[in-house]
Design a protein around this motif. Sequence first.
Motif, short mmCIF file in Angstrom:
data_model
loop_
_atom_site.label_atom_id
_atom_site.label_comp_id
_atom_site.label_asym_id
_atom_site.label_seq_id
_atom_site.Cartn_x
_atom_site.Cartn_y
_atom_site.Cartn_z
N HIS A 1 -14.02 5.52 1.44
CA HIS A 1 -13.05 6.10 2.37
C HIS A 1 -13.64 7.29 3.12
CE1 HIS A 1 -10.01 3.72 0.27
NE2 HIS A 1 -9.15 4.07 1.20
N HIS B 1 -4.58 7.73 -4.16
CA HIS B 1 -4.81 6.59 -3.27
C HIS B 1 -5.70 5.53 -3.93
CE1 HIS B 1 -4.62 4.56 0.51
NE2 HIS B 1 -5.92 4.65 0.76
N GLU C 1 -2.02 4.84 5.08
CA GLU C 1 -2.31 3.46 4.71
C GLU C 1 -1.62 3.25 3.36
OE1 GLU C 1 -6.48 1.42 4.63
OE2 GLU C 1 -6.05 2.30 2.69
N TYR D 1 -0.77 1.66 0.15
CA TYR D 1 -1.22 0.73 -0.89
C TYR D 1 -0.02 0.07 -1.57
CZ TYR D 1 -6.24 1.84 -1.38
OH TYR D 1 -7.59 1.94 -1.20
N HIS E 1 -4.96 8.40 2.20
CA HIS E 1 -6.01 7.71 2.95
C HIS E 1 -6.48 8.55 4.14
CE1 HIS E 1 -8.13 4.27 4.80
NE2 HIS E 1 -7.72 4.81 5.95
ZN LIG Z 1 -7.27 3.72 2.00
#
Ligand SMILES: [Zn+2]
Length: 286
Positions: A38, A127, A184, A186, A241
């Motif tokens: 990331h 994350h 983002e 998850y 993220h």
């Molecule tokens: Zn991510």
Amino acid sequence: MYRLLFTAAIATAMACSCAHADKSLRVLYLTKSAGFEHSVVKREDGKLSYSERTLSEIVQKMGGTITCTKDAGLVNAENLKNFDVVVFCTTGDLTQPGTDKEPVMGPNGVSDLIAWIKAGGGFVGYHNANDTFHSPEGSISPYVEMIGGEFATHGPQFDGKIKVVDPKHPAIQDLADGWSLRDEWYISKNFNTGAIHVLALLDPGKVRGKKGYDAYKIPNYPIIWCRALDKGRILYNALGHREDVWDNPKFQALVKDNLNWANGKGDLKADPNFSAVVPTTIEEKK
Ligand SMILES: [Zn+2]
């Protein structure tokens, strides 16, 4: 290949009588990416990554110390004695060099980590922490069993609304019900339903059923949860993220709450509540 071990330490003032200074907070932050790397954990030009800098500032403001590392070998029984809370923002099988080629975890790393938690350690995963040590087909990996759920998938980023299910819980006391933010999001699977205490769900809202967002055609689903493991405390938080999530003062306040709780502050409140607060299981809907 550079290896950077950064330690930021602020000595706790001897004269300080404030309540939050009564217990040490020594954090080990691991960001090795054996899988996808990331942007928030990527180091460039020998500088600490975005999330490392942010987490360091948060921990320092709390009067604690932090060691930011990409060396997964530091997760071992001997070294863990030096820490109160271990934070993961990792991916993949950390015993393998993988994507970032940073030093690997030893064969006893996960069992050492779990034993350290059982003896009273605190663990926090952000994350992609649950996109780590995936389960083999037909069973659950010890790491996934520990963290309480396993990354399944995500779709495009969107503004998701957080539904707090335990508003007075000390691990999320600064998290406002209904907070909407872009990240983002998850979606996890293989929840350890007999062990975890769900703290917050994600409401996909308008993207539920929208073209391109098929993964989110599901009921509100868990994104923050905690659990006890013998004397230890474990928390997973799916946020983190995006750089602007780490920048957000509301997220930073939440991180502080997460760390304090994992470090043994505040009531445990980790009774398993999955079936009581999660509308229907994600597995049933997929
Ligand atoms: Zn991510």
